[in-house]
Motif scaffolding. Sequence first.
Motif, PDB file in Angstrom:
ATOM      1  N   ASN A 365       0.772  -1.223  -0.058  1.00  0.00           N
ATOM      2  CA  ASN A 365       0.037  -0.009  -0.030  1.00  0.00           C
ATOM      3  C   ASN A 365       0.792   1.275  -0.010  1.00  0.00           C
ATOM      4  OD1 ASN A 365      -2.081   1.816   0.239  1.00  0.00           O
ATOM      5  ND2 ASN A 365      -2.627   1.344   2.493  1.00  0.00           N
ATOM      6  N   TYR A 366       1.855   1.271   0.855  1.00  0.00           N
ATOM      7  CA  TYR A 366       2.660   2.398   0.811  1.00  0.00           C
ATOM      8  C   TYR A 366       3.443   2.509  -0.349  1.00  0.00           C
ATOM      9  CZ  TYR A 366       6.090   5.747   2.789  1.00  0.00           C
ATOM     10  OH  TYR A 366       6.864   6.880   2.773  1.00  0.00           O
ATOM     11  N   ALA A 367       3.995   1.602  -0.965  1.00  0.00           N
ATOM     12  CA  ALA A 367       4.984   1.657  -2.293  1.00  0.00           C
ATOM     13  C   ALA A 367       3.885   2.016  -3.304  1.00  0.00           C
ATOM     14  CB  ALA A 367       5.279   0.216  -2.556  1.00  0.00           C
ATOM     15  N   LEU A 368       2.802   1.633  -3.488  1.00  0.00           N
ATOM     16  CA  LEU A 368       1.888   2.088  -4.657  1.00  0.00           C
ATOM     17  C   LEU A 368       1.606   3.581  -4.230  1.00  0.00           C
ATOM     18  CD1 LEU A 368      -0.251   1.488  -6.684  1.00  0.00           C
ATOM     19  CD2 LEU A 368      -1.815   0.885  -4.888  1.00  0.00           C
ATOM     20  N   MET A 369       1.169   4.135  -3.192  1.00  0.00           N
ATOM     21  CA  MET A 369       0.776   5.525  -3.327  1.00  0.00           C
ATOM     22  C   MET A 369       2.298   6.443  -3.356  1.00  0.00           C
ATOM     23  SD  MET A 369      -2.328   5.455  -0.522  1.00  0.00           S
ATOM     24  CE  MET A 369      -1.224   4.816   0.998  1.00  0.00           C
ATOM     25  N   ALA A 370       3.350   5.894  -2.902  1.00  0.00           N
ATOM     26  CA  ALA A 370       4.582   6.499  -3.004  1.00  0.00           C
ATOM     27  C   ALA A 370       5.198   6.623  -4.282  1.00  0.00           C
ATOM     28  CB  ALA A 370       5.584   5.966  -1.953  1.00  0.00           C
ATOM     29  N   GLY A 371       4.613   5.799  -5.114  1.00  0.00           N
ATOM     30  CA  GLY A 371       5.187   5.967  -6.562  1.00  0.00           C
ATOM     31  C   GLY A 371       6.127   4.980  -6.948  1.00  0.00           C
ATOM     32  N   VAL A 372       6.503   4.022  -6.255  1.00  0.00           N
ATOM     33  CA  VAL A 372       7.614   3.162  -6.386  1.00  0.00           C
ATOM     34  C   VAL A 372       7.470   2.301  -7.788  1.00  0.00           C
ATOM     35  CG1 VAL A 372       8.945   0.979  -5.503  1.00  0.00           C
ATOM     36  CG2 VAL A 372       7.781   3.111  -3.871  1.00  0.00           C
ATOM     37  N   ASP A 373       8.661   2.183  -8.483  1.00  0.00           N
ATOM     38  CA  ASP A 373       8.598   1.342  -9.757  1.00  0.00           C
ATOM     39  C   ASP A 373       8.166  -0.002  -9.459  1.00  0.00           C
ATOM     40  OD1 ASP A 373      10.007  -0.578 -11.310  1.00  0.00           O
ATOM     41  OD2 ASP A 373      10.420   1.308 -12.362  1.00  0.00           O
ATOM     42  N   PRO A 374       7.331  -0.532  -9.803  1.00  0.00           N
ATOM     43  CA  PRO A 374       6.635  -1.869  -9.653  1.00  0.00           C
ATOM     44  C   PRO A 374       7.690  -3.024  -9.779  1.00  0.00           C
ATOM     45  CG  PRO A 374       5.658  -1.158 -11.587  1.00  0.00           C
ATOM     46  CD  PRO A 374       6.393   0.200 -11.112  1.00  0.00           C
ATOM     47  N   GLN A 375       8.536  -2.769 -10.811  1.00  0.00           N
ATOM     48  CA  GLN A 375       9.563  -3.798 -11.344  1.00  0.00           C
ATOM     49  C   GLN A 375      10.758  -3.956 -10.078  1.00  0.00           C
ATOM     50  OE1 GLN A 375       8.315  -2.019 -14.015  1.00  0.00           O
ATOM     51  NE2 GLN A 375       7.162  -3.653 -14.082  1.00  0.00           N
ATOM     52  N   ALA A 376      10.816  -2.709  -9.856  1.00  0.00           N
ATOM     53  CA  ALA A 376      11.907  -2.684  -8.368  1.00  0.00           C
ATOM     54  C   ALA A 376      11.279  -3.200  -7.239  1.00  0.00           C
ATOM     55  CB  ALA A 376      12.472  -1.290  -8.134  1.00  0.00           C
ATOM     56  N   LEU A 377      10.071  -2.894  -7.026  1.00  0.00           N
ATOM     57  CA  LEU A 377       9.549  -3.415  -5.818  1.00  0.00           C
ATOM     58  C   LEU A 377       9.449  -5.103  -5.849  1.00  0.00           C
ATOM     59  CD1 LEU A 377       8.193  -2.663  -3.096  1.00  0.00           C
ATOM     60  CD2 LEU A 377       6.001  -2.899  -4.291  1.00  0.00           C
ATOM     61  N   THR A 378       9.070  -5.559  -7.194  1.00  0.00           N
ATOM     62  CA  THR A 378       9.046  -6.993  -7.370  1.00  0.00           C
ATOM     63  C   THR A 378      10.320  -7.599  -6.930  1.00  0.00           C
ATOM     64  OG1 THR A 378       7.430  -6.828  -9.078  1.00  0.00           O
ATOM     65  CG2 THR A 378       8.502  -8.898  -8.860  1.00  0.00           C
TER      66      THR A 378
END
Length: 496
Positions: A365-378
């Motif tokens: 939830n935090y990463a989504l709203m903070a605009g984190v790159d989804p590939q980096a988060l994966t």
Amino acid sequence: MSRRTLLVLGDQLNRATGALADVGPEDVGVRMVLSRAKLAQRPWHRAKLHLVISAMRRFADGLREEGFEVDWRVEDTWADGLDGAVDPVVMAPSSWDLRQRLDDLGVEQVPNDAFVVGEDGFAEWARGRNSLGLEWFYRQVRTETGWLMDEGEPTGGQWNHDKDNRQRPPADGVSPPPPWRPTEDALDEEVRREVRGFEQSLGLELYGSMDERIFATSRAEALAALEDFLDHRLAGFGPLEDAVVDDEPFMWHSLLSVPLNYGLLHPHEVCEAVDARWRDGRRDLPVASAEGFLRQVAGWREYVWGIYWHRMPGWREENHLGHDGTVPQAFWDGETDMACISSTVGGLLERGWNHHIPRLMLLGNYALMAGVDPQALTEWFHSMYVDAFDWVMVPNVIGMSQWADGGVMATKPYASTARYVNRMTTHCEGCAFDHRTRTEDDSCPFNSLYWDFLSRHRTTLSANHRMAPILGNLDRFSRGERDAIRERARRFRTDG
């Protein structure tokens, strides 16, 4: 005549699956390869390396006790590990990339039968459907297997007991039974030394602790962990399965994701055991708890496996919202005044594991709203969680938590304010931030991030029928408050 070489991967540790199922020591020689290139591929949690290597070595020892010749190799690359192999064969890997690599190396791949519903079965179910929702898939699995079914109808008269299984943490606290724990042996410490050696010799970037093993790494341990869960925690699992309580990281969760994802348990036997417990002791086992756990294994886990193969290879690269921010430093070290993130990452560093709600509704939830790159988060999830593999993380991050596929898996983004955190966790008590306000100096970041996220993506999200009523709330804020929300959120976003 030389025996054929049978390759066993680190998440295929089951004598009854794949190419191992129908052979004996006289038929094949077994080879297990640990690749230095794979170790150096990304950062890792120390506990993950310890668990994977320990489990592989225990499995190798078990095969040797059966009379198999097992060639355990530590090589620079997978290709080096195939040197001298005779007509090699392997159960098809769980990752798209490794299947392609082994194809290139000329390794025969037999179908992966480590799941209840195979890839072909999911593809057949998905054919011609406009929506690939979990619920309809899950119902078909139960109908075909008979799990928690009575004369063709769901036990208890309903398919889904989610409403019963979303209780908030009780005010007077919780007292879950302690989870099963393994008895460590000399191999555990030997593998710890090996991991430390790899860290030094290969310059690995490692995080977290491997001081105490809490997950099964052998077939016997996995069966003991399953039996313990059925005996002591399944009955209490359902009502608080979404609740997050400080100092009780395990709650009533099974801790079976590691032995399941490493192949030590087959999901079919786990679901059969749950169904049998229900039928043997209906008065003592609430149907909501049995169904809630069955939904996780026969529903969500099988669904994630099937949709991974249905959507790959392009799915991994999708980024519907165009996010390009970095993974927050607090995700790596837990150093933040946000009690929920600090506690979650602190537990992750200690164990390499949290249950699904901290993963989805706090970190995701935090990463989504903070605009984190989804590939980096994966990649980050893959590195840090002991039960993470490509087939697990791509659907759960790209599809579920980051809505990077635009709604293939989730009908709307999993974004929320601190109201959810306060309701479903105990983290807000004593936190430095105020969960009730949006734009004050001590306002919880979840609140400003939430409204800023909706504002930034309003055009994209307005086409989603579930989001339209929520987006209308943006118009209730004055221009001054919208500006204050934007400025507050900018402090916590990672996308510049």
